[in-house]
Design a protein around this motif. Structure first.
Motif, mmCIF file in Angstrom:
data_model
loop_
_atom_site.group_PDB
_atom_site.id
_atom_site.type_symbol
_atom_site.label_atom_id
_atom_site.label_comp_id
_atom_site.label_asym_id
_atom_site.label_seq_id
_atom_site.Cartn_x
_atom_site.Cartn_y
_atom_site.Cartn_z
ATOM 1 N N LEU A 88 0.796 -1.200 0.145
ATOM 2 C CA LEU A 88 0.117 0.005 -0.037
ATOM 3 C C LEU A 88 0.755 1.239 -0.018
ATOM 4 C CD1 LEU A 88 -2.814 -1.069 2.458
ATOM 5 C CD2 LEU A 88 -3.036 -0.782 0.040
ATOM 6 N N MET A 89 2.229 1.074 0.376
ATOM 7 C CA MET A 89 3.189 2.222 0.237
ATOM 8 C C MET A 89 3.130 2.797 -1.097
ATOM 9 S SD MET A 89 4.598 3.545 2.955
ATOM 10 C CE MET A 89 5.934 4.512 2.042
ATOM 11 N N ALA A 90 2.835 2.265 -2.152
ATOM 12 C CA ALA A 90 2.544 2.763 -3.407
ATOM 13 C C ALA A 90 1.919 4.113 -3.362
ATOM 14 C CB ALA A 90 2.241 1.712 -4.528
ATOM 15 N N ARG A 91 0.906 4.258 -2.521
ATOM 16 C CA ARG A 91 -0.247 5.332 -2.556
ATOM 17 C C ARG A 91 0.070 6.338 -1.427
ATOM 18 N NH1 ARG A 91 -5.582 3.674 -1.867
ATOM 19 N NH2 ARG A 91 -5.169 1.515 -1.567
ATOM 20 N N VAL A 92 1.290 6.150 -0.655
ATOM 21 C CA VAL A 92 1.604 6.903 0.331
ATOM 22 C C VAL A 92 2.868 7.451 0.514
ATOM 23 C CG1 VAL A 92 1.659 6.752 2.964
ATOM 24 C CG2 VAL A 92 -0.021 5.125 1.834
ATOM 25 N N GLN A 93 2.738 8.962 0.794
ATOM 26 C CA GLN A 93 4.207 9.664 0.762
ATOM 27 C C GLN A 93 4.389 9.725 2.367
ATOM 28 O OE1 GLN A 93 4.168 13.177 -1.275
ATOM 29 N NE2 GLN A 93 3.360 12.008 -2.831
ATOM 30 N N LEU A 94 5.479 9.452 3.059
ATOM 31 C CA LEU A 94 5.488 9.773 4.256
ATOM 32 C C LEU A 94 6.644 10.829 4.882
ATOM 33 C CD1 LEU A 94 5.636 5.808 6.049
ATOM 34 C CD2 LEU A 94 3.873 7.557 5.848
ATOM 35 N N HIS A 95 6.341 11.659 5.679
ATOM 36 C CA HIS A 95 7.289 12.639 5.936
ATOM 37 C C HIS A 95 7.606 12.853 7.226
ATOM 38 C CE1 HIS A 95 6.810 14.726 2.189
ATOM 39 N NE2 HIS A 95 5.367 14.214 1.972
ATOM 40 N N GLU A 96 8.726 12.972 7.726
ATOM 41 C CA GLU A 96 9.305 12.911 8.994
ATOM 42 C C GLU A 96 9.363 14.156 9.733
ATOM 43 O OE1 GLU A 96 13.342 11.936 12.052
ATOM 44 O OE2 GLU A 96 13.039 11.114 9.862
ATOM 45 N N GLY A 97 8.398 14.535 10.484
ATOM 46 C CA GLY A 97 8.523 16.113 11.318
ATOM 47 C C GLY A 97 7.010 16.285 11.859
ATOM 48 N N TYR A 98 6.728 17.584 11.552
ATOM 49 C CA TYR A 98 5.519 18.167 12.198
ATOM 50 C C TYR A 98 4.750 18.750 11.152
ATOM 51 C CZ TYR A 98 8.143 17.348 16.781
ATOM 52 O OH TYR A 98 8.659 16.809 17.538
ATOM 53 N N ILE A 99 3.561 19.275 11.406
ATOM 54 C CA ILE A 99 2.840 19.692 10.223
ATOM 55 C C ILE A 99 3.599 20.706 9.385
ATOM 56 C CG2 ILE A 99 1.749 21.841 11.853
ATOM 57 C CD1 ILE A 99 -0.097 19.744 9.029
ATOM 58 N N ASP A 100 4.316 21.359 9.736
ATOM 59 C CA ASP A 100 5.041 22.307 8.627
ATOM 60 C C ASP A 100 5.970 21.749 7.940
ATOM 61 O OD1 ASP A 100 6.783 21.598 10.718
ATOM 62 O OD2 ASP A 100 7.744 23.666 10.951
ATOM 63 N N THR A 101 5.841 20.130 8.082
ATOM 64 C CA THR A 101 6.853 19.438 7.044
ATOM 65 C C THR A 101 6.031 18.723 5.774
ATOM 66 O OG1 THR A 101 8.290 18.733 9.001
ATOM 67 C CG2 THR A 101 8.323 17.287 6.874
ATOM 68 N N ALA A 102 4.637 18.984 6.179
ATOM 69 C CA ALA A 102 3.579 18.480 5.172
ATOM 70 C C ALA A 102 3.565 19.305 4.180
ATOM 71 C CB ALA A 102 2.131 18.358 5.883
ATOM 72 N N PRO A 103 3.330 18.915 2.786
ATOM 73 C CA PRO A 103 3.038 19.375 1.576
ATOM 74 C C PRO A 103 1.917 20.372 1.973
ATOM 75 C CG PRO A 103 3.378 17.200 0.945
ATOM 76 C CD PRO A 103 3.321 17.392 2.670
ATOM 77 N N GLU A 104 1.912 21.217 1.009
ATOM 78 C CA GLU A 104 0.903 22.308 1.083
ATOM 79 C C GLU A 104 -0.366 22.003 0.668
ATOM 80 O OE1 GLU A 104 1.088 25.994 2.036
ATOM 81 O OE2 GLU A 104 2.918 24.837 2.774
ATOM 82 N N GLY A 105 -0.536 20.848 0.103
ATOM 83 C CA GLY A 105 -1.992 20.372 -0.589
ATOM 84 C C GLY A 105 -2.249 21.338 -1.829
#
Length: 226
Positions: A88-105
């Motif tokens: 299922l990782m084929a559909r998931v991107q994981l980011h280490e950090g907090y909310i400011d690490t997340a893409p903007e959407g």
């Protein structure tokens, strides 16, 4: 918390929520159903506190075309998420950090399960604002975490004892349950349900509704205005 950096503790993580959170599997199922109400078939969902991968797997199994971004500050927990998700990782991107690490959407929805109770109120408000900013208009946020009335020491103790009683009834040794409520009482910045709802509204969300209550845990759905 240092616990989430301990490989041995992380390896046992999946055992915890089922034994400590009343109706944990039903909480995940309800969150999935609430997401389905508005997220399109090819939607993208932001998962804050994605370490372990339990809700990511539930969501991804449910909807075969959804894409996900998961964020978590613990590298060890993200490794566990990868192992939990497998193909299922084929559909998931994981980011280490907090909310400011997340893409903007923008994202079609966001979730934060069993995470926000680790964040102090001032930082929690900023986190909620950053979640709000990354959502499409009309998109939901689903959040669930420790939240119970605590206007007096007696009231706080009553809810923590109920949490411990549930844990013991689920097979947790009594001394471990007592250590857990001592840690929660001393270290977790738990808010009352009224204060949690107020923060959601202050962050800009509307339509705040309680959908889950399990002793010391509560869960809400709220929406970014359309």
């Amino acid at each position: 918390m240092t616990w989430f950096s301990d490989p041995a503790a992380v390896a046992r993580y999946a055992e915890g929520p089922v034994r400590l959170v009343p109706g944990f599997e039903s909480l995940q199922r309800m969150a999935t159903l609430l997401l389905r109400e508005t997220v399109p078939a090819t939607g993208k969902v932001l998962v804050l506190g994605a370490g372990g991968g339990l809700e990511l797997k539930k969501f991804a199994d449910s909807q075969p075309e959804w894409q996900f971004v998961g964020v978590d500050p613990s590298a060890e927990m993200l490794k566990l998420a990868e192992a939990t998700l497998g193909q299922l990782m084929a559909r998931v991107q994981l980011h280490e950090g907090y909310i400011d690490t997340a893409p903007e959407g923008p994202f079609d929805a966001a979730t934060s399960l069993l995470t926000l109770h680790f964040i102090p109120a001032e930082e929690r408000l900023q986190t909620l604002k950053e979640l709000w900013r990354r959502l499409s208009p009309g998109a939901p946020l689903i959040a669930a975490h420790h939240s119970f009335p605590q206007s007096s020491p007696e009231e706080k103790a009553r809810w923590l004892k109920r949490y411990a009683a549930y844990a013991v009834d689920s097979g947790v040794p009594a001394e471990d349950a007592q250590r857990a409520i001592t840690a929660i009482s001393s270290h977790l910045p738990v808010l009352s349900p009224n204060d949690d709802e107020a923060l959601l509204r202050e962050a800009g969300f509307e339509g705040v509704e309680l959908f889950y209550a399990g002793f010391s845990f509560k869960g809400w759905i709220a929406y970014k205005p359309a």
